[in-house]
Enzyme design. Sequence first.
Site, PDB file in Angstrom:
ATOM      1  N   GLU A   1       0.816  -1.216   0.000  1.00 52.29           N
ATOM      2  CA  GLU A   1       0.000   0.000   0.000  1.00 52.29           C
ATOM      3  C   GLU A   1       0.851   1.267   0.000  1.00 52.29           C
ATOM      4  OE1 GLU A   1      -0.661  -2.654   1.809  1.00 52.29           O
ATOM      5  OE2 GLU A   1      -2.586  -3.271   0.958  1.00 52.29           O
TER       6      GLU A   1
ATOM      7  N   HIS B   1     -10.776  -4.917   8.359  1.00 53.61           N
ATOM      8  CA  HIS B   1     -11.566  -4.767   7.143  1.00 53.61           C
ATOM      9  C   HIS B   1     -12.855  -3.979   7.387  1.00 53.61           C
ATOM     10  CE1 HIS B   1      -8.932  -8.075   6.076  1.00 53.61           C
ATOM     11  NE2 HIS B   1      -9.337  -8.046   4.837  1.00 53.61           N
TER      12      HIS B   1
END
Length: 322
Positions: free
Chosen positions: A60, A129
């Site tokens: 990321e 998440h």
Amino acid sequence: MANLTLVQAINLALVQEMEKDDRVIILGEDVGPNGGVFRVTEGLHKRFGAHRVVDSPLAESGIIGTSIGLAMAGLRPVPEIQFEGFLGPAYDQLCSHAARMRTRTRGAFTVPMTVRVPVGGGIHAPELHSDSPESIYAHTPGLKVVMPSSPYDAKGLLVASIRDPDPVIFFEPKRIYRAFREEVPEDEYVIPLGQARVVCEGEEMTMVSWGSSVIQCMQAIERTGRNIELIDLRTIYPLDMDAIEASVKKTGRCVIVHEAPKTCGLGAEISARIMERCFLHLEAPVQRVTGFDTIMPYYKLELEYLPDAARIARAIEETAAY
């Protein structure tokens, strides 16, 4: 006019912006032939090619760092992060570099990139998440933070974000990715960043929310039957405080609803500003209905964590009765 889900509306916005502007490119994990973890970029790789829809390594920080460089070189990158919990590794790139580049270079460079991120709970996903980190990034000057609550808004806000000259984090509530459909024009339109929407007008109380919580607020309003004005922020930062102020001065009462934990959540900031601007108009303390100050729980307790219509309705009645 097409009847689209949130996912389809975002996909349509990406298609139209990529057709209109060759500088718009997409990059991220599995965004290519796979179409992204939620299939938001489905079909784009085949349509625009691997040079504009780029599968990246599982990194990321690298995705955002690369996007910053591409943006400074004149492109309009739209990186996708698979889940909001994975923004952590990219935090330094976002807050130390993307957010500061315009100031650091005295305006010589800007970072016109839009970071798309699925956000929030409600789909029984594992740890990291299901979080709601919007207040973290709203607290960082130089970043704009957007979160739509409907397919129509998602398309117009994403177009505005992609065309913005500075970095935008575009949070997509995954709970409503496919929860309902809405008529979305195929013609081009833009919803300016920083302008809230009055979902329904009322005189008895103001409610302020954003993202998927707007849906729970509408259910709570229907449950109580009260005459309530619901404001959907649409943009977390810049915050449309003028819209909130006008409504609270009209109603005298306010309930704020969000998924994120209460402590230092955006509701605290909004509540403080209402106190600053509307103190003499208030007839009751501002209430907040939020997630709890815990890590988002696993499957069985997830819905206990999230504000639902019953919890919101109780806050409405308490505020009305004060």
